[in-house]
Scaffold this motif. Structure first.
Motif, PDB file in Angstrom:
ATOM      1  N   ARG A  54     -13.956  12.067  80.318  1.00  0.00           N
ATOM      2  CA  ARG A  54     -14.273  10.775  80.882  1.00  0.00           C
ATOM      3  C   ARG A  54     -15.570  10.623  80.855  1.00  0.00           C
ATOM      4  N   PHE A  55     -16.625  11.350  81.398  1.00  0.00           N
ATOM      5  CA  PHE A  55     -18.035  11.125  81.581  1.00  0.00           C
ATOM      6  C   PHE A  55     -18.467  10.956  80.166  1.00  0.00           C
ATOM      7  N   ALA A  56     -18.086  11.814  79.133  1.00  0.00           N
ATOM      8  CA  ALA A  56     -18.579  11.522  77.766  1.00  0.00           C
ATOM      9  C   ALA A  56     -18.270  10.158  77.209  1.00  0.00           C
ATOM     10  N   ALA A  57     -17.061   9.573  77.645  1.00  0.00           N
ATOM     11  CA  ALA A  57     -16.780   8.442  77.092  1.00  0.00           C
ATOM     12  C   ALA A  57     -17.650   7.297  77.886  1.00  0.00           C
ATOM     13  N   VAL A  58     -18.206   7.356  79.052  1.00  0.00           N
ATOM     14  CA  VAL A  58     -18.985   6.710  79.627  1.00  0.00           C
ATOM     15  C   VAL A  58     -20.348   6.755  79.006  1.00  0.00           C
ATOM     16  N   LEU A  59     -20.759   8.001  78.685  1.00  0.00           N
ATOM     17  CA  LEU A  59     -22.069   8.130  77.973  1.00  0.00           C
ATOM     18  C   LEU A  59     -21.877   7.379  76.663  1.00  0.00           C
ATOM     19  N   LEU A  60     -20.765   7.330  75.957  1.00  0.00           N
ATOM     20  CA  LEU A  60     -20.805   6.800  74.739  1.00  0.00           C
ATOM     21  C   LEU A  60     -21.192   5.149  74.724  1.00  0.00           C
ATOM     22  N   VAL A  61     -20.601   4.549  75.918  1.00  0.00           N
ATOM     23  CA  VAL A  61     -20.942   3.309  76.187  1.00  0.00           C
ATOM     24  C   VAL A  61     -22.345   2.963  76.763  1.00  0.00           C
ATOM     25  N   ALA A  62     -22.675   4.032  77.501  1.00  0.00           N
ATOM     26  CA  ALA A  62     -24.076   3.933  77.987  1.00  0.00           C
ATOM     27  C   ALA A  62     -25.195   4.045  76.956  1.00  0.00           C
ATOM     28  N   CYS A  63     -25.049   4.631  75.838  1.00  0.00           N
ATOM     29  CA  CYS A  63     -26.040   4.777  74.722  1.00  0.00           C
ATOM     30  C   CYS A  63     -26.676   3.439  74.443  1.00  0.00           C
ATOM     31  N   PRO A  64     -25.890   2.530  73.721  1.00  0.00           N
ATOM     32  CA  PRO A  64     -26.609   1.366  73.501  1.00  0.00           C
ATOM     33  C   PRO A  64     -27.312   0.463  74.579  1.00  0.00           C
ATOM     34  N   LEU A  65     -26.708   0.834  75.813  1.00  0.00           N
ATOM     35  CA  LEU A  65     -27.253   0.063  77.050  1.00  0.00           C
ATOM     36  C   LEU A  65     -28.543   0.734  77.251  1.00  0.00           C
ATOM     37  N   ILE A  66     -28.574   2.110  77.138  1.00  0.00           N
ATOM     38  CA  ILE A  66     -29.894   2.611  77.385  1.00  0.00           C
ATOM     39  C   ILE A  66     -30.948   2.041  76.426  1.00  0.00           C
ATOM     40  N   VAL A  67     -30.818   2.202  75.077  1.00  0.00           N
ATOM     41  CA  VAL A  67     -31.739   1.742  74.235  1.00  0.00           C
ATOM     42  C   VAL A  67     -31.905   0.349  74.586  1.00  0.00           C
TER      43      VAL A  67
END
Lengths: 352, 300
Positions: A54-67
């Motif tokens: 689940r956390f990896a799925a969150v990171l997947l969405v977080a990736c563009p948001l971080i950049v």
């Protein structure tokens, strides 16, 4: 505690308060509209801490948001009100798709670098339009970047349908998948987490070093804090404004390229995601601190993932659960952050 | 004038009404020194409140009144942040936009589900069935005239302009800067709310997520194009409304290419706005204190 330490603690408390406020108001809205707020709270909790998957799925969405969050942090710190990350992200993805199409065959590293570079270029060009309009025609970037977002959406639709379209697709509304050479490698297959997250997390300390430890970064901040004083100190304020704007757009474009290359692998005529707007809330919640962008992005990504998960739930009471709910939290976080921050975000003197 | 051209003109004038109301509302706030990019969300909230109140009460006028009241309430909140709290106006406006988009999106989904369960559709009564003429269009024109007269021929208008140009001097002359700005934000947003009602009860009879589609942002641009004057804003809004109906005329001309080229038509108003701003914005002068919070004693 030193004065600086106390200031940092207050700032952290304000951000945590804003995030908690956003979450609480969102749950209140859920309850007010007759849903069970516990479902949403549980979905959010599971998204953050349910399992590594689940956390990896969150990171997947977080990736563009971080950049994109970093892109906006850079712009806002220089007093550039770039509201156009959505359009820059879109044109970055478009540039990346064009590069992937033109370089279908070739050595992997070269193709991937070209795809990412095309993303940087696409975003830079789109931000450049607004930067030039501001510097030479006196058009405020707050307005021009918003208007350019609407234009970017239509440009993407025309190019996807007209040039990049996959002739085999039924609705003629999507491009073909990019070649394997143009894709970022997958780090964790169960969640589809790709190498873009490494780039995203790596960029945060880089931006911190740039802003806090280089002369160029110091001048960028000086322009944001007080353009008149910066001008008196012989910093070329106009050129810094344009340069930072373009760099910010390039980063947002890179986010689009990473998302295409790592996650979606093809474009649709309606590719706009709203990440460009969410990232404004990310950057503000992080109080324009590059390292704070990572947890802030994860917070909003967890909300997004949790609410999206609810929509797919087999429970009929939750089917069609409105995903726009996350925008309530974003709005509250922005209003709370700006209210809880005594100093003005983005510097005192916005260059007119 | 033949009937086809007349109907294009009427549709253009109708398309101009929400732009005119919103831009004139924004003009009032901007002349007091407040820049409110939250009018996109305010218009959306007005559109929703109008549709919901009209549907619930069965009266389109009730809907329009509710939209105006909701707009005013949002203006008051905006003033609480930016005038009383002296917070950044751009950031506050962004927050308002997101909050309005989220709240109206959740609410309309709930109402639509409720209607579907009862076997009906969420269709509020329309404004055009409620009166023999287009009441809101007439109101928009009258309000523009009223704002023009108030701004240039009354003491209140002079006070408003003084606050926008030089809040410190106005303060020294005994004007309550915060009060004037709060009233300007509230009155301006009330007009923006009414503009929203025209979308959901006039141009259409429904509410959809994000149905304002950037009209609030176009209205912001129209204030600049109209050089911060009611007459200029009126001309600019009418021009844009007519261009909007031209879009409908051009659409059949695209023939078989409509699928590919329709996005170009959709982008046209935004491109045109940018072009006009590029040729225009540098040569206009906004109210001197626009965007700057007034801090007693801190400003020169």
């Amino acid at each position: 505690m030193t004065a600086a330490g106390r200031q940092r603690a207050t700032a952290l408390a304000a951000s945590l308060g804003a995030a908690a406020g956003g979450l609480l108001v969102m749950l209140g809205v859920v309850a007010a509209f007759g849903y069970d707020a516990r479902d949403v709270a549980r979905a959010f909790g599971v998204a953050v801490a349910g399992s590594w998957d689940r956390f990896a799925a969150v990171l997947l969405v977080a990736c563009p948001l971080i950049v994109i969050g970093l892109a906006l942090t850079l712009a806002f710190r220089c007093g550039v009100w770039n509201i156009g990350a959505e359009g820059q992200y879109l044109l970055g993805a478009l540039g990346a798709a064009v590069a992937a199409r033109l370089l279908a065959r070739g050595p992997g590293v070269l193709v991937l670098s070209a795809v990412l570079a095309a993303g940087l270029a696409g975003g830079a060009v789109w931000a450049g339009v607004a930067a030039v309009l501001k510097r030479y025609r006196g058009v405020q970037e707050v307005l021009s970047t918003i208007l350019l977002n609407f234009v970017a959406i239509q440009i993407a639709a025309i190019i996807v349908r007209g040039w990049l379209v996959d002739a085999h697709s039924a609705d003629r509304d999507t491009t073909a998948e990019i070649s394997a050479a143009a894709t970022l490698s997958i780090l964790y297959a169960p969640a589809g987490l790709h190498a873009g997250i490494v780039i995203a997390i790596g960029l945060a300390p880089l931006l911190w070093v740039f802003l806090e430890r280089t002369t160029w970064g110091f001048r960028t901040r000086a322009v944001g804090l007080n353009p008149i004083a910066a001008g008196l100190a012989r910093i070329p304020v106009g050129r810094f404004g344009v340069g930072t704007f373009v760099m910010s757009g390039a980063l947002a474009g890179l986010a689009g390229a990473i998302e295409l290359s790592g996650n979606t692998h093809y474009l649709t005529a309606s590719y706009a995601s709203g990440y460009g707007y969410t990232a404004i809330a990310v950057a503000l919640l992080a109080r324009l601190e590059p390292l704070g962008v990572i947890p802030a992005a994860i917070f909003f990504a967890a909300l997004e993932t949790g609410v999206r998960g609810l929509q797919k739930s087999p429970d009929p009471a939750l089917a069609g659960f409105p995903t726009v709910l996350t925008q309530v939290a974003q709005g509250v976080v922005i209003l709370a952050t700006v209210m809880l921050t005594r100093t003005r975000l983005g510097g005192a003197g916005r260059a007119r | 004038m033949n009937t086809a051209a007349w109907s294009i003109f009427v549709r253009g004038a109708e398309a101009a009404v929400p732009l005119l109301l919103a831009a004139t509302g924004e003009l009032i706030a901007e002349r007091s020194g407040l820049i409110n990019i939250g009018i996109e969300g305010t218009m959306l909230a007005g559109a929703f409140a109008g549709a919901a109140a009209a549907w619930w009460s069965g009266s389109a006028f009730c809907g329009a009144a509710a939209a105006t009241a909701v707009g005013a309430a949002i203006g008051l909140i905006f003033a609480l942040w930016t005038v009383a709290g002296r917070r950044d106006q751009i950031v506050t406006g962004l927050g308002v936009n997101l909050l309005a988009a989220g709240l109206t999106g959740v609410a309309v989904q709930r109402i639509t589900a409720h209607c579907a369960a009862a076997g009906t559709a969420f269709t509020p009564p329309g404004l055009w069935e409620a009166a023999p003429f287009d009441v809101v269009m007439v109101a928009a024109i009258l309000l523009t005239v009223l704002v023009h007269i108030a701004l240039y021929h009354t003491r209140a208008g002079l006070t408003l302009r003084a606050v926008g140009e030089n809040p410190a001097a106005a303060d020294a002359a005994g004007i309550r800067v915060g009060m004037v700005r709060t009233m300007a934000a509230t009155a301006g947003c009330a007009m923006v709310g009414l503009a929203g009602a025209y979308l959901s009860l006039g141009l259409t009879r429904t509410f959809q997520e994000q149905m304002t589609g950037g009209r609030g942002f176009l209205a912001l641009a129209l204030v600049i194009v109209g050089r911060w004057t009611p007459v200029g804003v009126f001309a600019a809004a009418l021009l844009f409304g007519l261009l909007n109906s031209l879009q409908e005329v051009l659409q059949p001309a695209l023939g078989t290419h409509v699928y590919l080229l329709y996005p170009a038509l959709l982008a046209m108003p935004y491109v045109l706005t940018l072009v006009v701003l590029a040729g225009w914005a540098g040569r206009t002068r906004p109210p001197a204190s626009l965007g700057a919070p007034y801090d007693r004693g801190a400003e020169a």
